[in-house]
Design an enzyme around this catalytic site. Structure first.
Site, PDB file in Angstrom:
ATOM      1  N   SER A 188       0.958  -1.424  -0.076  1.00 37.51           N
ATOM      2  CA  SER A 188      -0.063   0.055  -0.207  1.00 37.51           C
ATOM      3  C   SER A 188       0.675   0.797  -0.417  1.00 37.51           C
ATOM      4  CB  SER A 188      -0.834  -0.105   1.316  1.00 37.51           C
ATOM      5  OG  SER A 188      -1.514   0.705   0.897  1.00 37.51           O
ATOM      6  N   CYS A 308      -7.695  -0.100  12.551  1.00 41.20           N
ATOM      7  CA  CYS A 308      -8.533  -0.460  11.917  1.00 41.20           C
ATOM      8  C   CYS A 308      -9.360  -0.884  13.353  1.00 41.20           C
ATOM      9  CB  CYS A 308      -8.783  -1.707  11.088  1.00 41.20           C
ATOM     10  SG  CYS A 308      -7.718  -1.020   9.581  1.00 41.20           S
TER      11      CYS A 308
HETATM   12  N1  PLP Z   1      -2.630  -5.098   6.151  1.00 37.04           N
HETATM   13  C1  PLP Z   1      -1.892  -4.601   6.506  1.00 37.04           C
HETATM   14  C2  PLP Z   1      -0.725  -5.137   7.487  1.00 37.04           C
HETATM   15  C3  PLP Z   1      -1.840  -3.152   6.360  1.00 37.04           C
HETATM   16  O1  PLP Z   1      -1.479  -2.588   8.629  1.00 37.04           O
HETATM   17  C4  PLP Z   1      -3.255  -2.278   6.026  1.00 37.04           C
HETATM   18  C5  PLP Z   1      -3.811  -1.011   6.579  1.00 37.04           C
HETATM   19  O2  PLP Z   1      -3.727  -0.671   7.411  1.00 37.04           O
HETATM   20  C6  PLP Z   1      -3.851  -3.287   4.821  1.00 37.04           C
HETATM   21  C7  PLP Z   1      -3.662  -4.976   5.052  1.00 37.04           C
HETATM   22  C8  PLP Z   1      -4.646  -2.385   4.149  1.00 37.04           C
HETATM   23  O3  PLP Z   1      -4.228  -1.710   3.357  1.00 37.04           O
HETATM   24  P1  PLP Z   1      -5.082  -0.370   2.711  1.00 37.04           P
HETATM   25  O4  PLP Z   1      -5.198   1.077   4.012  1.00 37.04           O
HETATM   26  O5  PLP Z   1      -4.403  -0.134   1.377  1.00 37.04           O
HETATM   27  O6  PLP Z   1      -6.349  -1.152   2.137  1.00 37.04           O
END
Ligand code: PLP
Length: 361
Positions: A188, A308
């Site tokens: 990301s 999240c």
């Molecule tokens: N995977 C991990 C380990 C993350 O920390 C995050 C975001 O907090 C994501 C996936 C999701 O990323 P995106 O914000 O690009 O959807």
């Protein structure tokens, strides 16, 4: 305000911002083209996207392709829902501490589902048991809540021995630690000082994927939708910077970590101290009311858990997986720092947090 929430998102690098501006409208007003159009505006924009793709590709090993997506969440969904073994109904094995983008996606599919445990340090065993019939293993490289770094080479070996593909969520790892050996890797931009709204899936040559978003057939048919050249350019510039500065950034983070360790006397670290990205300090202190702490310490932006999960009121699944009870999980905070954090920022923030926690008695 002092920003200590680098796992939630990172400040945009000035270099990434600069690279984006040209593709919003540009100095001569021709930068807004659709990269999928055949005329000059389009061709210019398409060339910028391809430069960015090369820059992002430098995050990954040779022998694969980069598919741009709108987020890492979308990249992970494409990998899980689109890969051939999952479509064929084979099992999915995920680590107990995966991000919701992997965890929830795997859970809602009808395929057999296996959870690979972690130990009290937040680490997957070097030779994790993978059930017969598993077609996809998903293990993240660096955990977003506790920062632990998984033994990806061992996990890749075990996945191959089981005849399964390995998907690595490298969102918190890309540009920070050497790339993992995997069949698909999701990243990301906004976690490596690039813009929000763009991610990528790296797919090893020979891995068979079916799109989950259909339409105009962009990205080699794997992900339809008009790309944003500005977001691609910002991602590319951020990736290039991260690759070039990996050692320098890691040395800075190590110095911050060493200082931080001395500032939080009496607090307990969650997760391994050694096998960890040291820009993640997840700590707990018996008896503290984290919601009150966060409202008392208004000068510091930090997290009560993963960004999240916070606000959901539920104790963190990751902290539970390493053996913490609800009470311990609810007395945990996460401080995230990195490239643009100064030692003095950390000292000031720690002083404010420690003092507010003491006030609680
Ligand atoms: N995977 C991990 C380990 C993350 O920390 C995050 C975001 O907090 C994501 C996936 C999701 O990323 P995106 O914000 O690009 O959807």
């Amino acid at each position: 305000m002092i920003y200590l929430d680098y796992q939630a998102t990172t400040p945009l690098a000035p270099e990434a911002r600069e690279a984006m501006l040209r593709w919003l409208d540009g100095p001569d007003g021709t930068g807004f083209g659709n990269p999928h159009s055949p005329h000059r505006y389009g061709r210019q924009a398409a060339a910028a996207v391809e430069v960015a793709r090369e820059q992002v590709a430098a995050l990954f090993p040779a022998g694969g392709r980069v598919v741009f997506t709108a987020s890492a969440t979308e990249a992970l969904n494409l990998a899980i829902r689109g890969c051939e073994p999952v479509r064929a109904g084979r099992g999915i094995a995920v680590s107990a501490i995966e991000h919701a983008a992997v965890w929830d996606t795997a859970e809602c599919l009808p395929n057999p589902h296996h959870v690979i445990p972690v130990d009290a340090q937040g680490l997957v065993a070097a030779d994790p048991p993978i059930p017969d019939g598993t077609g996809l293993v998903a293990v993240m490289q660096v955990n977003n809540e506790i920062g632990t770094i998984q033994p990806m080479a061992d996990i890749a070996r075990a996945s191959r021995a089981a005849g399964a593909l390995l998907l690595c969520d490298a969102v918190q790892a890309a540009g920070k630690v050497p790339v993992a050996d995997a069949d698909m890797i999701a990243v990301s931009a906004h976690k490596l000082h690039g813009p929000k709204g763009i991610g990528a899936l790296w797919v090893r040559d020979g891995v068979d994927l079916t799109p989950i978003v259909t339409g105009g057939g962009q990205e080699g048919g794997l992900r339809s939708g008009t790309l944003s050249p500005a977001l691609c350019a910002g991602f590319g510039a951020a990736a290039r910077l991260a690759v070039g500065r990996m050692d320098e950034d890691a040395a800075h983070v190590a110095a911050l970590w060493d200082r931080a360790a001395a500032l939080f006397e009496g607090w307990t670290l969650n997760g391994s101290s050694g096998r960890r990205w040291h820009g993640n300090l997840n700590l707990r202190r018996d008896g503290i009311d984290v919601a009150r702490l966060m409202s008392d310490v208004r000068t510091v932006a930090f997290s009560a858990g993963s960004a999240c999960a916070s606000g959901s009121g539920k104790p963190s699944r990751v902290l539970q997986a390493i053996g913490l009870n609800d009470k311990q999980a609810k007395t945990s905070i996460r401080l995230g720092f990195g490239r643009y954090t100064g030692i003095e920022d950390l000292e000031e923030a720690a002083a404010a947090i420690v003092a507010a926690a003491r006030e609680q008695g």
